[in-house]
Scaffold this motif. Sequence first.
Motif, PDB file in Angstrom:
ATOM      1  N   UNK A  32      -8.072   6.952  40.299  1.00 54.62           N
ATOM      2  CA  UNK A  32      -8.265   8.408  40.061  1.00 54.62           C
ATOM      3  C   UNK A  32      -8.583   8.489  38.363  1.00 54.62           C
ATOM      4  N   UNK A  33      -7.435   8.012  37.669  1.00 53.73           N
ATOM      5  CA  UNK A  33      -7.781   8.298  36.008  1.00 53.73           C
ATOM      6  C   UNK A  33      -9.038   7.711  35.673  1.00 53.73           C
ATOM      7  N   UNK A  34      -9.401   6.708  36.299  1.00 54.77           N
ATOM      8  CA  UNK A  34     -10.723   5.904  35.627  1.00 54.77           C
ATOM      9  C   UNK A  34     -11.973   6.610  36.316  1.00 54.77           C
ATOM     10  N   UNK A  35     -11.912   7.775  37.178  1.00 55.86           N
ATOM     11  CA  UNK A  35     -13.035   8.464  37.741  1.00 55.86           C
ATOM     12  C   UNK A  35     -13.489   8.169  39.122  1.00 55.86           C
ATOM     13  N   UNK A  36     -12.638   7.303  39.774  1.00 52.79           N
ATOM     14  CA  UNK A  36     -12.963   7.017  41.037  1.00 52.79           C
ATOM     15  C   UNK A  36     -12.635   8.031  42.017  1.00 52.79           C
ATOM     16  N   UNK A  37     -13.162   8.375  43.373  1.00 49.61           N
ATOM     17  CA  UNK A  37     -12.801   9.013  44.015  1.00 49.61           C
ATOM     18  C   UNK A  37     -12.253   8.503  45.431  1.00 49.61           C
ATOM     19  N   UNK A  38     -11.078   8.411  45.573  1.00 49.96           N
ATOM     20  CA  UNK A  38     -10.558   7.660  46.805  1.00 49.96           C
ATOM     21  C   UNK A  38     -10.827   8.279  47.942  1.00 49.96           C
ATOM     22  N   UNK A  39     -11.539   7.763  48.966  1.00 48.07           N
ATOM     23  CA  UNK A  39     -11.870   8.253  49.894  1.00 48.07           C
ATOM     24  C   UNK A  39     -11.261   8.051  51.182  1.00 48.07           C
TER      25      UNK A  39
END
Length: 326
Positions: A32-39
């Motif tokens: 989340x911190x590096x801008x990924x979206x956990x789906x």
Amino acid sequence: MPSEIPAPLPIHYDTVHLAAEDHYEALVDELVHRGSCVVDEIGSLVFSRDAPGPAAWARNSWLAPAEYRVQSIGDAARVLSSIQRNWHLHSIAHHRRAQLIADRLAPIRFRPLDFPARVPSAPLGAFGLLDRDRLLASPVCSSAFADGRPVFTEDRHGPPNRAYLKLWEALTLARNPPGPGDVCLDLGASPGGWTWVLSQLGADVIAVDRADLAPKLAAEARVTMHRGDAFGVTVEDLDRRPDWILSDVIAYPTRLHALAAYWCRACPQAGVIITVKCQGAVDPTEIDRFLDIDKARLRHLSANKHELTFFRLPDAGPPEGASRRP
Ligand SMILES: C[S@@+](CC[C@H](N)C(=O)[O-])C[C@H]1O[C@@H](n2cnc3c(N)ncnc32)[C@H](O)[C@@H]1O
């Protein structure tokens, strides 16, 4: 002639990460911190979108995941074999059926590694069943080892403790370990598991600790012991500029960041490997700062506990580690 690969199903993620043991939350926070979206999250697998690439708290990152509709066990085995030879089953669901698929694939022998060892060059894919008829497979993974875990033939007599396994793993991933003629600065060296590894490789070791080395190691001709504060040592204190700086000192991440930054700056051609010890909940911002250092990588080794390993290698590896994306 390999048979044709069937069309994959549409998916809404681009990477699947297998969380390091007991570090599921740290992995999700990192993503989340590096801008990924956990789906999606299934077991220890985290499905993410938007910032592909290895994650530090992942044992293995599946970098080219695809899903296929499969009619039977044989059909699934055919799909996998048509993509590539080597696959490791990471069972997700329908475990028996998944194992029957694995049994139909070309066999792979995972022999324990004798250090110094090479990282296998053959790609190893990961697969599992999401449903009876839904196969998830990634031919490209961040790690060449099954579930990201290299297994070594252990030495139960030479080293003074089991910390040597951590350095064996780190230097295997580094690809070009130290050798004869290299000078290694080992910070926080006592009782000497890492010093033992470096000396076995034929390197000259400057060991720094407030505590003593195991007497057998301290007596070795290639080992010089400096008793004192590892944070007080500078490059000017040394007779020769080190080719490698290694640290396993227990300290807060902020202090270890300063240590990493100093040695990377002072010895720009050297290999730097530092254990980043974490206390309590992991602060992703604090960990992320390590990646601001040029060519830095972070990885949770299978021998790591509540800690990551920082690498700054001349070749900007190891590729298994998380790095700052441009
Ligand atoms: C995890 S142990 C290191 C184990 C070692 N790498 C091995 O393979 O045996 C951490 C070491 O850091 C040392 N240490 C902690 N703070 C230190 C400091 N400020 N200066 C020097 N040594 C320190 C401790 O004395 C301890 O021996």
